[in-house]
Design an enzyme around this catalytic site. Structure first.
Site, PDB file in Angstrom:
ATOM      1  N   ASP A   9       0.878  -1.162   0.000  1.00 55.99           N
ATOM      2  CA  ASP A   9       0.000   0.000   0.000  1.00 55.99           C
ATOM      3  C   ASP A   9       0.925   1.226   0.000  1.00 55.99           C
ATOM      4  OD1 ASP A   9      -2.342   1.620   0.487  1.00 55.99           O
ATOM      5  OD2 ASP A   9      -1.657   1.780   2.563  1.00 55.99           O
ATOM      6  N   LEU A  10       0.376   2.391  -0.324  1.00 62.69           N
ATOM      7  CA  LEU A  10       1.230   3.590  -0.387  1.00 62.69           C
ATOM      8  C   LEU A  10       1.091   4.473   0.865  1.00 62.69           C
ATOM      9  CD1 LEU A  10       3.070   5.522  -2.145  1.00 62.69           C
ATOM     10  CD2 LEU A  10       0.939   6.596  -2.874  1.00 62.69           C
ATOM     11  N   ASP A  11      -0.103   5.065   1.002  1.00 67.28           N
ATOM     12  CA  ASP A  11      -0.318   6.047   2.075  1.00 67.28           C
ATOM     13  C   ASP A  11      -0.242   5.393   3.450  1.00 67.28           C
ATOM     14  OD1 ASP A  11      -0.913   8.280   0.336  1.00 67.28           O
ATOM     15  OD2 ASP A  11      -2.844   7.346  -0.069  1.00 67.28           O
ATOM     16  N   THR A  17       1.809  10.000   4.180  1.00 66.94           N
ATOM     17  CA  THR A  17       0.766  10.895   3.672  1.00 66.94           C
ATOM     18  C   THR A  17      -0.552  10.747   4.424  1.00 66.94           C
ATOM     19  OG1 THR A  17       0.575   9.193   2.013  1.00 66.94           O
ATOM     20  CG2 THR A  17       1.522  11.282   1.294  1.00 66.94           C
ATOM     21  N   LYS A  45      -8.907   5.354   6.313  1.00 67.13           N
ATOM     22  CA  LYS A  45      -7.645   4.848   5.763  1.00 67.13           C
ATOM     23  C   LYS A  45      -7.913   3.727   4.771  1.00 67.13           C
ATOM     24  CE  LYS A  45      -4.471   6.114   9.456  1.00 67.13           C
ATOM     25  NZ  LYS A  45      -3.601   5.629  10.540  1.00 67.13           N
ATOM     26  N   GLY A  46      -7.274   3.797   3.635  1.00 70.43           N
ATOM     27  CA  GLY A  46      -7.422   2.757   2.622  1.00 70.43           C
ATOM     28  C   GLY A  46      -8.686   2.884   1.792  1.00 70.43           C
ATOM     29  N   ARG A  49     -11.554   8.160  -2.064  1.00 65.09           N
ATOM     30  CA  ARG A  49     -11.910   9.553  -1.756  1.00 65.09           C
ATOM     31  C   ARG A  49     -13.433   9.716  -1.679  1.00 65.09           C
ATOM     32  NH1 ARG A  49      -9.773  13.420  -6.152  1.00 65.09           N
ATOM     33  NH2 ARG A  49      -7.971  12.084  -5.854  1.00 65.09           N
ATOM     34  N   SER A 114      -2.742   0.641  -4.256  1.00 62.91           N
ATOM     35  CA  SER A 114      -3.221   1.802  -3.499  1.00 62.91           C
ATOM     36  C   SER A 114      -4.587   2.271  -3.991  1.00 62.91           C
ATOM     37  CB  SER A 114      -2.214   2.949  -3.672  1.00 62.91           C
ATOM     38  OG  SER A 114      -2.751   4.158  -3.201  1.00 62.91           O
ATOM     39  N   ALA A 115      -5.375   2.812  -3.068  1.00 66.31           N
ATOM     40  CA  ALA A 115      -6.685   3.364  -3.430  1.00 66.31           C
ATOM     41  C   ALA A 115      -6.553   4.782  -3.983  1.00 66.31           C
ATOM     42  CB  ALA A 115      -7.576   3.393  -2.195  1.00 66.31           C
ATOM     43  N   SER A 116      -5.355   5.344  -3.888  1.00 69.87           N
ATOM     44  CA  SER A 116      -5.195   6.758  -4.225  1.00 69.87           C
ATOM     45  C   SER A 116      -5.064   7.016  -5.718  1.00 69.87           C
ATOM     46  CB  SER A 116      -3.956   7.314  -3.524  1.00 69.87           C
ATOM     47  OG  SER A 116      -3.713   8.630  -3.963  1.00 69.87           O
ATOM     48  N   ASN A 118      -3.723   9.737  -6.570  1.00 72.38           N
ATOM     49  CA  ASN A 118      -2.502  10.548  -6.611  1.00 72.38           C
ATOM     50  C   ASN A 118      -1.246   9.695  -6.479  1.00 72.38           C
ATOM     51  OD1 ASN A 118      -3.750  13.270  -6.616  1.00 72.38           O
ATOM     52  ND2 ASN A 118      -4.552  12.632  -4.632  1.00 72.38           N
ATOM     53  N   LYS A 145     -11.175  -0.949  -1.424  1.00 65.66           N
ATOM     54  CA  LYS A 145     -10.886  -1.801  -0.268  1.00 65.66           C
ATOM     55  C   LYS A 145     -12.011  -1.588   0.746  1.00 65.66           C
ATOM     56  CE  LYS A 145      -5.920  -0.844  -0.849  1.00 65.66           C
ATOM     57  NZ  LYS A 145      -4.749  -0.131  -0.323  1.00 65.66           N
ATOM     58  N   GLU A 169       0.117  -3.313   4.685  1.00 63.12           N
ATOM     59  CA  GLU A 169      -1.020  -2.397   4.802  1.00 63.12           C
ATOM     60  C   GLU A 169      -1.069  -1.704   6.153  1.00 63.12           C
ATOM     61  OE1 GLU A 169      -3.619  -0.845   3.937  1.00 63.12           O
ATOM     62  OE2 GLU A 169      -3.969  -1.495   1.898  1.00 63.12           O
ATOM     63  N   ASP A 170      -1.499  -0.436   6.157  1.00 66.14           N
ATOM     64  CA  ASP A 170      -1.688   0.259   7.443  1.00 66.14           C
ATOM     65  C   ASP A 170      -3.167   0.434   7.769  1.00 66.14           C
ATOM     66  OD1 ASP A 170      -2.160   2.189   5.388  1.00 66.14           O
ATOM     67  OD2 ASP A 170      -2.040   3.753   6.925  1.00 66.14           O
TER      68      ASP A 170
END
Ligand code: BG6
Ligand code: MG
Length: 223
Positions: A9-11, A17, A45-46, A49, A114-116, A118, A145, A169-170
């Protein structure tokens, strides 16, 4: 022995972020008169938007037109983009590059899940694009997710069976998605919150190379 794949995962896993997403949602919540705490933010989280805004409006019992909804989505993202505009490698979380570098050296395929929307721009800012064999982000998925879609696409892109993949994952939603995908899940963050993960670490500094080697062997042996 099977081919294995590592999905990140990214964020909140690769870069810090998650705090900027929180600040941007908090600013919008304040404007709308909605009380929004860091604890509430765990549920964001995850999550995509759009889904985050739906959750926020549910919290405030607010129903709006599609036009207003889209305007607030845009406002949150503009605000978030301001927070990340000056991001550079210094915002990579500690020891992430050590882990990515080690896996790269061993020739293990790696993907971003990632769900982002960006995600690519952030990976470029922090100069980590070259580590990834596949990128799956919020522009490519139809189901957010905890649906496992993002990780299943990542496995497919790497040419690895889901059962031979591991996910870092966070987010609660992300651990659920990894578990549903039949992948090994690693929670990064508060182990009490991420108790459904197969393994848990506060951050990457706690992950040693011995653990990674054992994990690779475990994944290779799974059918
Ligand atoms: C996830 C974050 O990675 O991306 C969520 O954990 C965020 O908090 C989601 O809502 C969507 O991000 P973006 O950048 O497309 O708004
Ligand atoms: Mg995350």
């Amino acid at each position: 022995m099977k081919k294995t794949g590592f999905i990140f995962d990214l964020d909140g896993v690769i870069v810090d972020t998650a705090k900027y997403h929180y600040l941007a949602w908090k600013n919008l919540a304040d404007e709308l008169g909605i009380d929004f705490t860091e604890e509430d933010n765990e549920k964001f989280k995850g999550v995509s938007r759009k889904r985050c805004l739906e959750l926020l409006l549910e919290m405030g019992n607010i129903s709006v037109s599609q036009v207003q909804f889209d305007a607030w989505l845009e406002e949150k993202n503009e605000d978030y983009l301001k927070y990340i505009s000056n991001m550079d490698e210094s915002e990579i979380l500690p020891d992430v590059t050590k882990v990515l570098g080690y896996l790269k050296e061993k020739g293990i395929p790696m993907a971003l899940g990632s769900a982002s929307k960006n995600a690519v721009s952030i990976l470029e800012k922090v100069e980590l694009m070259s580590y990834f064999d596949a990128i799956v982000d919020g522009t490519q998925v139809t189901k957010a997710k905890p649906d496992p879609e993002v990780f299943l696409i990542a496995a497919k892109k790497m040419g690895v069976e889901p059962v031979n993949c591991v996910v870092f994952e966070d987010a609660l939603a992300g651990i659920e998605a990894a578990n549903t995908a039949g992948m090994e899940s690693i929670g990064i963050g508060d182990v009490k919150i991420l108790s459904d993960a197969d393994h848990g670490f506060n951050n990457f500094t706690e992950i040693d190379l011995g653990f990674l080697n054992d994990l690779i062997l475990l994944l290779k042996s799974k059918n």
